[in-house]
Design a protein around this motif. Structure first.
Motif, PDB file in Angstrom:
ATOM      1  N   HIS A  95      71.612  26.834  22.701  1.00  0.00           N
ATOM      2  CA  HIS A  95      72.176  26.789  24.051  1.00  0.00           C
ATOM      3  C   HIS A  95      72.327  28.174  24.654  1.00  0.00           C
ATOM      4  N   ARG A  96      72.684  29.141  23.825  1.00  0.00           N
ATOM      5  CA  ARG A  96      72.913  30.501  24.338  1.00  0.00           C
ATOM      6  C   ARG A  96      71.609  31.280  24.538  1.00  0.00           C
ATOM      7  N   GLN A  97      70.555  30.807  23.930  1.00  0.00           N
ATOM      8  CA  GLN A  97      69.254  31.464  24.098  1.00  0.00           C
ATOM      9  C   GLN A  97      68.237  30.528  24.749  1.00  0.00           C
ATOM     10  N   LEU A  98      68.741  29.569  25.522  1.00  0.00           N
ATOM     11  CA  LEU A  98      67.804  28.563  26.057  1.00  0.00           C
ATOM     12  C   LEU A  98      66.781  29.166  27.011  1.00  0.00           C
ATOM     13  N   HIS A  99      67.113  30.302  27.659  1.00  0.00           N
ATOM     14  CA  HIS A  99      66.125  30.936  28.534  1.00  0.00           C
ATOM     15  C   HIS A  99      64.914  31.418  27.733  1.00  0.00           C
ATOM     16  N   VAL A 100      65.135  31.772  26.442  1.00  0.00           N
ATOM     17  CA  VAL A 100      64.031  32.194  25.581  1.00  0.00           C
ATOM     18  C   VAL A 100      63.199  30.975  25.172  1.00  0.00           C
ATOM     19  N   ILE A 101      63.882  29.874  24.818  1.00  0.00           N
ATOM     20  CA  ILE A 101      63.177  28.647  24.435  1.00  0.00           C
ATOM     21  C   ILE A 101      62.394  28.103  25.632  1.00  0.00           C
ATOM     22  N   TYR A 102      63.008  28.143  26.809  1.00  0.00           N
ATOM     23  CA  TYR A 102      62.330  27.645  28.013  1.00  0.00           C
ATOM     24  C   TYR A 102      61.124  28.515  28.352  1.00  0.00           C
ATOM     25  N   PHE A 103      61.229  29.814  28.062  1.00  0.00           N
ATOM     26  CA  PHE A 103      60.078  30.706  28.210  1.00  0.00           C
ATOM     27  C   PHE A 103      58.913  30.206  27.355  1.00  0.00           C
ATOM     28  N   VAL A 105      65.397  31.302  15.715  1.00  0.00           N
ATOM     29  CA  VAL A 105      65.004  31.284  17.128  1.00  0.00           C
ATOM     30  C   VAL A 105      63.508  31.542  17.265  1.00  0.00           C
ATOM     31  N   LYS A 106      62.984  32.477  16.505  1.00  0.00           N
ATOM     32  CA  LYS A 106      61.553  32.781  16.586  1.00  0.00           C
ATOM     33  C   LYS A 106      60.711  31.584  16.162  1.00  0.00           C
ATOM     34  N   LYS A 107      61.100  30.957  15.039  1.00  0.00           N
ATOM     35  CA  LYS A 107      60.361  29.785  14.580  1.00  0.00           C
ATOM     36  C   LYS A 107      60.420  28.660  15.596  1.00  0.00           C
ATOM     37  N   ASP A 108      61.599  28.473  16.185  1.00  0.00           N
ATOM     38  CA  ASP A 108      61.753  27.384  17.148  1.00  0.00           C
ATOM     39  C   ASP A 108      61.010  27.674  18.445  1.00  0.00           C
ATOM     40  N   CYS A 109      60.900  28.957  18.795  1.00  0.00           N
ATOM     41  CA  CYS A 109      60.076  29.316  19.957  1.00  0.00           C
ATOM     42  C   CYS A 109      58.615  28.961  19.702  1.00  0.00           C
ATOM     43  N   ILE A 110      58.154  29.223  18.483  1.00  0.00           N
ATOM     44  CA  ILE A 110      56.766  28.900  18.138  1.00  0.00           C
ATOM     45  C   ILE A 110      56.537  27.395  18.174  1.00  0.00           C
ATOM     46  N   ILE A 111      57.494  26.638  17.628  1.00  0.00           N
ATOM     47  CA  ILE A 111      57.369  25.175  17.645  1.00  0.00           C
ATOM     48  C   ILE A 111      57.364  24.660  19.080  1.00  0.00           C
ATOM     49  N   THR A 112      58.280  25.173  19.901  1.00  0.00           N
ATOM     50  CA  THR A 112      58.348  24.752  21.303  1.00  0.00           C
ATOM     51  C   THR A 112      57.052  25.082  22.028  1.00  0.00           C
ATOM     52  N   PHE A 113      56.559  26.288  21.811  1.00  0.00           N
ATOM     53  CA  PHE A 113      55.281  26.690  22.415  1.00  0.00           C
ATOM     54  C   PHE A 113      54.177  25.726  22.001  1.00  0.00           C
ATOM     55  N   GLY A 114      54.076  25.437  20.697  1.00  0.00           N
ATOM     56  CA  GLY A 114      53.014  24.568  20.198  1.00  0.00           C
ATOM     57  C   GLY A 114      53.099  23.157  20.738  1.00  0.00           C
ATOM     58  N   ILE A 115      54.312  22.582  20.741  1.00  0.00           N
ATOM     59  CA  ILE A 115      54.485  21.223  21.265  1.00  0.00           C
ATOM     60  C   ILE A 115      54.114  21.174  22.738  1.00  0.00           C
ATOM     61  N   SER A 116      54.597  22.136  23.511  1.00  0.00           N
ATOM     62  CA  SER A 116      54.318  22.157  24.950  1.00  0.00           C
ATOM     63  C   SER A 116      52.829  22.338  25.212  1.00  0.00           C
ATOM     64  N   PHE A 117      52.187  23.221  24.451  1.00  0.00           N
ATOM     65  CA  PHE A 117      50.752  23.467  24.580  1.00  0.00           C
ATOM     66  C   PHE A 117      49.969  22.180  24.319  1.00  0.00           C
ATOM     67  N   VAL A 118      50.234  21.549  23.189  1.00  0.00           N
ATOM     68  CA  VAL A 118      49.477  20.347  22.811  1.00  0.00           C
ATOM     69  C   VAL A 118      49.771  19.199  23.771  1.00  0.00           C
ATOM     70  N   LEU A 119      51.042  19.048  24.185  1.00  0.00           N
ATOM     71  CA  LEU A 119      51.380  17.967  25.115  1.00  0.00           C
ATOM     72  C   LEU A 119      50.633  18.110  26.433  1.00  0.00           C
ATOM     73  N   PHE A 120      50.481  19.353  26.904  1.00  0.00           N
ATOM     74  CA  PHE A 120      49.774  19.533  28.170  1.00  0.00           C
ATOM     75  C   PHE A 120      48.299  19.199  28.021  1.00  0.00           C
ATOM     76  N   VAL A 121      47.700  19.643  26.908  1.00  0.00           N
ATOM     77  CA  VAL A 121      46.295  19.295  26.661  1.00  0.00           C
ATOM     78  C   VAL A 121      46.150  17.781  26.532  1.00  0.00           C
ATOM     79  N   TYR A 122      47.111  17.152  25.869  1.00  0.00           N
ATOM     80  CA  TYR A 122      47.098  15.690  25.708  1.00  0.00           C
ATOM     81  C   TYR A 122      47.179  14.992  27.067  1.00  0.00           C
ATOM     82  N   GLU A 123      47.986  15.519  27.970  1.00  0.00           N
ATOM     83  CA  GLU A 123      48.106  14.926  29.307  1.00  0.00           C
ATOM     84  C   GLU A 123      46.793  15.027  30.078  1.00  0.00           C
TER      85      GLU A 123
END
Length: 732
Positions: free
Chosen positions: A121-129, A6-24
């Motif tokens: 699915h059970r921790q999606l609020h953390v991933i969405y964070f 979960v921690k690794k996937d949070c980092i990946i999600t954060f990074g993808i979202s960060f870069v995608l926004f800068v890309y936009e």
């Protein structure tokens, strides 16, 4: 092990979202330099549809994508870098090419985030964070990065970092061939950071764009270039020895006159329409908004003004003139001249000076100063703006506008009439305060009737005092002496009525603009067809996804309402806060960063708020109430805020936005928690598509009904979801 995942996937999600926004945000700057005004927003909207399609791809292959998520991270980075490289070096190809080329990174990034959400699915609020915080910090850093570097270098550095992280994550489990491939690609990417290709290769799309004013002119050479988060500023030498030309995003040409300190060297400026604005008034202090290359400063000096304040929102223009100081005479650093990097409306509200003349000369082209899919408009030509300009005039002072065409002139003239009425001028006397001069030629070039216009480059003069008979005769004589056309001179000439009658027969919007509807460059009545078509495409694709997968209509209505409502509120708040904060970039960064980061925090708390389908989800109601309250607060306090130091304004803005963002981050993860694991990714897809629809609707509503109505509609959507949420949830 699961917690580590979960921690690794949070980092990946954060990074993808960060870069995608800068890309936009990068795309908004990139497309602004090569595409026409209205196509910038459309191209970005089409490209960002990829995030919605990515959710659909994840629905079909979520487990496969999740298992290969580290490799997908690398693929995302590589595809983004390749897309930017292609768009940069390939000659201009048109809007559809750029929309399609910019699409894949959103597709891959959206699919990866959706797959991670579904896997947890059970921790999606953390991933969405992680997703919201990544996007929020991306909003802050995108502007900062692009001002320090430039848009292209920013993307290549972030892409290289993402590629490196992917390599580290897969290194233990990858084949030797894959390691060698990664190493070679990384070496190329790192070398590009050290020696950027953009410094050695021409920006082919820019130089060949039909929207570039110097397209296909081989005798014109670039001598200066700067690219930041606000604009691409270039200086060109056409080889005539007397002028250099500043362009903003390839258009909005502003000349730099050759000047060595002797005003006789530039006496040809006395034969321009602009010179008329500086005549027949006291000549103590002048304000020039939209200083550009400094010609108006020289014109005011020739006219005899002792103090001149020159304002331009684009720092690149001042840098260009200073860089060309041997040619320009560094005109903005001459005695008696003060230069200010500021939005003109903000400057006029903050300054304590009074002026004999306030002059706005071709201040903006049809500006595509949107950042991402949050469009911004300027407030320089509204009725409220003209009232503020008039209030900063000395007794007997004048306000003057040099505009692009007759439609702009009539819109400003209508706004001026209302502003003068608010100042106590009787309706029957208003035209004694207004004069209009049409341009026949400019510096020897005939411009009358260019681009099928009735008037080209009209000069509109608004006098605090009514023109006397002597003033009127003198203005008419001076205009005719330099081969200009007196279209409306009080007591003497009036061709304005005929022009109005002619244009009223066409489908043109000639009404004055207000701060609540400042869309000055929306010159036709009704809704732009291109936006309607794009909106229809988004809804059609969403409907196809829903019907094909037979999703519960109640849940889809809830997810769609959240996506639309969120974007209407977010994009409209950016626009509403431009005036209180004093700059579109400040509004963009503040609103996006605070709403998204505080929304991420709200997402973390959403799982503890309510888990009962039959109970109304109260954060929906809080969003509706806080949105209405925030709009009232901005309306009440915006004039007072501008006098506070910028830091205080930003802090105050953050304080009032945090509660709204906190509650806005809760409804989406709550809605996903009520779905089966299989439905998460397709719901992500629908929400992604609806965010595009929300941004489109925000523009359409604001253009036609104003920002206040747009915010009320956004709040009402959340209110309706609060009322009907139990029924919608039970349908899942």
């Amino acid at each position: 092990m699961r917690q580590t995942s979960v921690k690794k996937d949070c980092i990946i999600t954060f990074g993808i979202s960060f870069v995608l926004f800068v890309y936009e945000v990068f795309l908004s700057r990139f497309f602004s330099a090569i595409l026409a005004y209205n196509f910038v927003f459309i191209a970005i909207s089409l490209a960002t549809l990829g995030a919605g399609f990515g959710g659909y791809v994840a629905y079909r292959s979520a487990l496969t994508i999740y298992r290969a998520r580290y490799l997908w991270l690398g693929m995302f980075a590589l595809v983004m870098l390749s897309a930017v490289f292609m768009m940069y070096i390939i000659p201009f190809r048109g809007m559809w090419f750029y929309a399609v080329t910019a699409f894949p990174p959103f597709l891959i990034g959206g699919a990866l985030i959706a797959a991670i959400l579904q896997a947890h699915h059970r921790q999606l609020h953390v991933i969405y964070f992680s997703d919201l915080v990544g996007a929020g910090l991306g909003a802050v850093c995108s502007v900062w990065f692009m001002n320090i570097l430039d848009p292209v270098q920013t993307i290549f550095i972030l892409g290289t970092v993402a590629l490196f992280i992917s390599f580290v994550l897969i290194a233990k489990h990858s084949t030797l061939r894959l390691k060698i491939t990664y190493t070679l690609v990384l070496l190329i990417a790192i070398y590009n950071i050290i020696e950027p290709f953009s410094k050695e290769m021409f920006f082919r799309a820019f130089t060949t764009s039909p929207n570039h004013v110097f397209n296909n002119k081989s005798d014109v050479k670039p001598v200066f270039s700067e690219w930041n988060s606000l604009a691409k500023t270039d200086v060109y030498d056409a080889g005539d020895g007397e002028l250099l030309y500043i362009t903003i995003d390839g258009g909005a040409v502003s000349p730099i006159s050759k000047y060595t300190g002797n005003l006789k060297q530039v006496d040809y400026l006395t034969r321009t329409t602009s010179y008329l604005a500086f005549q027949d008034i006291l000549k103590e202090r002048a304000l020039i908004i939209g200083a550009g290359g400094g010609q108006e400063v020289l014109t005011a000096q020739i006219a005899g003004f002792k103090q001149i304040d020159a304002v331009d929102i684009n720092e690149g223009s001042f840098k260009a003139v200073q860089k060309m100081s041997r040619f320009s005479g560094d005109v903005f650093n001459q005695p008696g001249v003060s230069a200010f990097v500021s939005d003109g409306r903000t400057f006029i509200r903050q300054t304590k000076n009074q002026y004999d003349i306030i002059y706005l000369s071709l201040v903006k082209k049809e500006s595509e100063n949107g950042l991402g899919i949050a469009l911004t408009e300027n407030y320089l030509f509204t009725q409220e703006a003209i009232e503020e300009y008039i209030n900063k005039l000395k007794p007997g002072g004048r306000l003057a506008f040099l505009l692009h065409d007759e439609v702009e002139m009539l819109k400003v003239e209508n706004a001026a009439e209302k502003a003068l009425q608010s100042q106590g001028v009787h309706e029957s006397q208003i035209h004694e305060h207004i004069a209009v001069i049409g341009t026949y030629q400019h510096l020897g070039h005939v411009v009358w009737g260019m681009n099928k216009t009735v008037i080209t480059r009209p000069l509109l003069i608004i006098s605090q005092n009514p023109f006397t008979g002597q003033d009127a005769r003198q203005l008419k004589t001076e205009a005719e002496n330099i081969q200009q056309i007196p279209l409306h001179v009080p007591l003497i000439a009036d061709r304005l009525s005929a022009i109005k009658d002619s244009l009223n027969k066409e489908n043109l919007d000639l009404l004055s603009n207000r701060d609540d509807k400042p869309f000055f460059y929306q010159k036709t009545k009704g809704v732009p067809n291109s936006l309607l078509w794009l909106l229809a495409i988004v809804f059609t694709i969403s409907l196809l996804f829903v019907r094909k997968k037979r999703l519960p209509y109640g849940n889809i209505a809830y997810i769609s309402g959240i996506g639309i409502g969120f974007m209407i509120i977010e994009t409209t708040l950016i626009q509403r806060l431009i005036l209180p904060l004093g700059h579109p970039t400040y509004a963009f960064v503040l609103v996006l960063s605070v709403l998204l980061v505080s929304g991420g925090i709200g997402s973390m708390f959403s799982s503890h708020w309510s888990s009962n389908r039959s109970t109304r989800f109260s954060p929906l109601l809080w969003v509706a109430v806080l949105t209405i309250g925030l709009n009232l607060l901005i309306s009440w306090y915006q004039e007072e805020m501008i006098y506070l130091p910028l830091l205080y304004r930003l802090i105050l803005g953050a304080i009032v936005l945090i509660p709204l963002g906190f509650f806005m981050g809760m409804p989406f993860p709550f809605g996903l928690s009520l779905l089966s694991e299989r439905q998460v990714s397709i719901s992500w897809a629908i929400n992604g598509l609806m965010t595009i629809a929300g941004s489109l609707l925000a523009v359409l509503i604001s253009i036609n009904l104003g920002f206040t109505v747009a915010l009320v509609i956004g709040a009402s959507l959340y209110g309706l979801l609060y009322l009907f949420q139990p029924r919608l949830s039970m349908q899942g």
